[in-house]
Design an enzyme around this catalytic site. Sequence first.
Site, PDB file in Angstrom:
ATOM      1  N   GLY A 215     -25.051  60.605 -24.708  1.00 36.30           N
ATOM      2  CA  GLY A 215     -25.564  59.381 -25.317  1.00 36.30           C
ATOM      3  C   GLY A 215     -27.014  59.479 -25.776  1.00 36.30           C
ATOM      4  O   GLY A 215     -27.639  58.480 -26.096  1.00 36.30           O
TER       5      GLY A 215
ATOM      6  N   LYS B 124     -15.938  54.035 -22.492  1.00 40.26           N
ATOM      7  CA  LYS B 124     -16.876  53.445 -21.515  1.00 40.26           C
ATOM      8  C   LYS B 124     -16.630  51.934 -21.382  1.00 40.26           C
ATOM      9  O   LYS B 124     -15.496  51.486 -21.485  1.00 40.26           O
ATOM     10  CB  LYS B 124     -18.319  53.744 -21.924  1.00 40.26           C
ATOM     11  CG  LYS B 124     -18.542  55.219 -22.243  1.00 40.26           C
ATOM     12  CD  LYS B 124     -19.986  55.591 -22.296  1.00 40.26           C
ATOM     13  CE  LYS B 124     -20.131  57.019 -22.791  1.00 40.26           C
ATOM     14  NZ  LYS B 124     -21.366  57.640 -22.441  1.00 40.26           N
TER      15      LYS B 124
ATOM     16  N   ASN C 282     -14.010  58.666 -24.660  1.00 44.02           N
ATOM     17  CA  ASN C 282     -14.417  57.844 -23.516  1.00 44.02           C
ATOM     18  C   ASN C 282     -15.049  56.574 -24.082  1.00 44.02           C
ATOM     19  O   ASN C 282     -16.180  56.619 -24.568  1.00 44.02           O
ATOM     20  CB  ASN C 282     -15.422  58.630 -22.657  1.00 44.02           C
ATOM     21  CG  ASN C 282     -15.988  57.783 -21.524  1.00 44.02           C
ATOM     22  OD1 ASN C 282     -15.467  56.709 -21.220  1.00 44.02           O
ATOM     23  ND2 ASN C 282     -17.057  58.274 -20.902  1.00 44.02           N
TER      24      ASN C 282
ATOM     25  N   GLU D 279     -20.364  68.449 -19.199  1.00 40.84           N
ATOM     26  CA  GLU D 279     -21.157  67.431 -19.869  1.00 40.84           C
ATOM     27  C   GLU D 279     -22.592  67.470 -19.335  1.00 40.84           C
ATOM     28  O   GLU D 279     -22.877  66.850 -18.303  1.00 40.84           O
ATOM     29  CB  GLU D 279     -20.578  66.046 -19.594  1.00 40.84           C
ATOM     30  CG  GLU D 279     -19.172  65.857 -20.084  1.00 40.84           C
ATOM     31  CD  GLU D 279     -18.920  64.406 -20.475  1.00 40.84           C
ATOM     32  OE1 GLU D 279     -18.629  64.169 -21.653  1.00 40.84           O
ATOM     33  OE2 GLU D 279     -19.059  63.512 -19.621  1.00 40.84           O
TER      34      GLU D 279
ATOM     35  N   GLU E 145     -21.941  59.069 -15.356  1.00 42.19           N
ATOM     36  CA  GLU E 145     -22.359  57.661 -15.204  1.00 42.19           C
ATOM     37  C   GLU E 145     -21.781  57.064 -13.918  1.00 42.19           C
ATOM     38  O   GLU E 145     -22.414  56.214 -13.296  1.00 42.19           O
ATOM     39  CB  GLU E 145     -21.955  56.860 -16.458  1.00 42.19           C
ATOM     40  CG  GLU E 145     -22.847  57.230 -17.635  1.00 42.19           C
ATOM     41  CD  GLU E 145     -22.239  56.996 -19.014  1.00 42.19           C
ATOM     42  OE1 GLU E 145     -21.198  56.324 -19.123  1.00 42.19           O
ATOM     43  OE2 GLU E 145     -22.816  57.521 -19.994  1.00 42.19           O
TER      44      GLU E 145
ATOM     45  N   HIS F 195     -17.261  61.224 -13.978  1.00 46.22           N
ATOM     46  CA  HIS F 195     -18.208  61.127 -15.104  1.00 46.22           C
ATOM     47  C   HIS F 195     -19.619  60.924 -14.552  1.00 46.22           C
ATOM     48  O   HIS F 195     -19.794  60.242 -13.531  1.00 46.22           O
ATOM     49  CB  HIS F 195     -17.811  59.950 -16.013  1.00 46.22           C
ATOM     50  CG  HIS F 195     -18.574  59.954 -17.309  1.00 46.22           C
ATOM     51  ND1 HIS F 195     -19.860  59.469 -17.402  1.00 46.22           N
ATOM     52  CD2 HIS F 195     -18.252  60.415 -18.544  1.00 46.22           C
ATOM     53  CE1 HIS F 195     -20.279  59.619 -18.656  1.00 46.22           C
ATOM     54  NE2 HIS F 195     -19.326  60.192 -19.366  1.00 46.22           N
TER      55      HIS F 195
ATOM     56  N   SER G 108     -22.879  64.092 -26.920  1.00 51.36           N
ATOM     57  CA  SER G 108     -23.263  63.861 -28.323  1.00 51.36           C
ATOM     58  C   SER G 108     -22.498  64.739 -29.306  1.00 51.36           C
ATOM     59  O   SER G 108     -23.070  65.220 -30.288  1.00 51.36           O
ATOM     60  CB  SER G 108     -24.778  64.023 -28.497  1.00 51.36           C
ATOM     61  OG  SER G 108     -25.464  63.090 -27.681  1.00 51.36           O
TER      62      SER G 108
HETATM   63  C1  PEP Z   1     -19.424  60.793 -22.556  1.00 47.98           C
HETATM   64  O1  PEP Z   1     -19.560  59.613 -22.292  1.00 47.98           O
HETATM   65  O2  PEP Z   1     -18.659  61.474 -21.869  1.00 47.98           O
HETATM   66  C2  PEP Z   1     -20.165  61.365 -23.679  1.00 47.98           C
HETATM   67  C3  PEP Z   1     -20.083  62.646 -23.896  1.00 47.98           C
HETATM   68  O3  PEP Z   1     -20.883  60.488 -24.429  1.00 47.98           O
HETATM   69  P1  PEP Z   1     -21.590  60.810 -25.848  1.00 47.98           P
HETATM   70  O4  PEP Z   1     -20.569  61.510 -26.702  1.00 47.98           O
HETATM   71  O5  PEP Z   1     -21.988  59.473 -26.380  1.00 47.98           O
HETATM   72  O6  PEP Z   1     -22.761  61.695 -25.564  1.00 47.98           O
END
Ligand code: PEP
Length: 236
Positions: free
Chosen positions: A159, A11, A9, A153, A89, A87, A195
């Site tokens: 993040g 973003k 992703n 997630e 976000e 997602h 992460s």
């Molecule tokens: C994501 O944006 O779906 C995500 C898991 O980000 P990160 O790996 O940076 O935690």
Amino acid sequence: MRKYLIAGNWKMNSAPSGALDSGSTYQTHADVDVVVFPSFLDLPGCIDAKILCGPQHGHTEDHGAHTGDVSLKMCKDLGCLYALCGHSERRADHGETNEDVAAQCIAALELGLHPVVCVGETESERDAGKEKDIVKAQIAVLPLESEITIAYEPVWAIGTGKTASPEQAQEMHAFIRSLIPEDRRDVTRILYGGSMKPDNAEELLSQDDIDGGLIGGASLKPTDFGAIVEMATSLS
Ligand code: PEP
């Protein structure tokens, strides 16, 4: 039985340097499905580079008076095969509800796009012991009888550098799997996101019910992303 899916992703970031070059680590691999969710601007470049990809969000209507939006249909017509839905976000920044996410998922399916649907609890919801209730409500509205991928997630792990422990992740993945109708239970892929990095990918991907990763930060570093794809390949 389930092939690993490793999804990046990107973003609101441009394609990483070299990502669209021939032979890049984001291109199709033999034993692992590799998919990228770039910004809308990088979708054509990914398609030209033969990278399996999809939008990070798409409008459910095919066209119309929705200033600033891009429809799932437009993405499909461009050559996308996947669509990211819900997602955290998008849920936080754009107020997407469980029902909005389900509508996107259904619209994607109707267009022949494969939806990767994100679910997960916030830190305060986990602290209050409500993580399974939250995830159950997010899952309950989805067309689980169809061919979809779910990405668990935990919002507190996205993040932040904090990762769910393999045990925490496995427990939630097994719970999610138990909610899937029996005839789809063994074939539906459930990805972990939050992460994931080269140094924790092995223990996460080794869990029985973890079928891949949705990767944000590390997907912007071709070497790290490639290392996670290689780990999935070696565990296949
Ligand atoms: C994501 O944006 O779906 C995500 C898991 O980000 P990160 O790996 O940076 O935690």
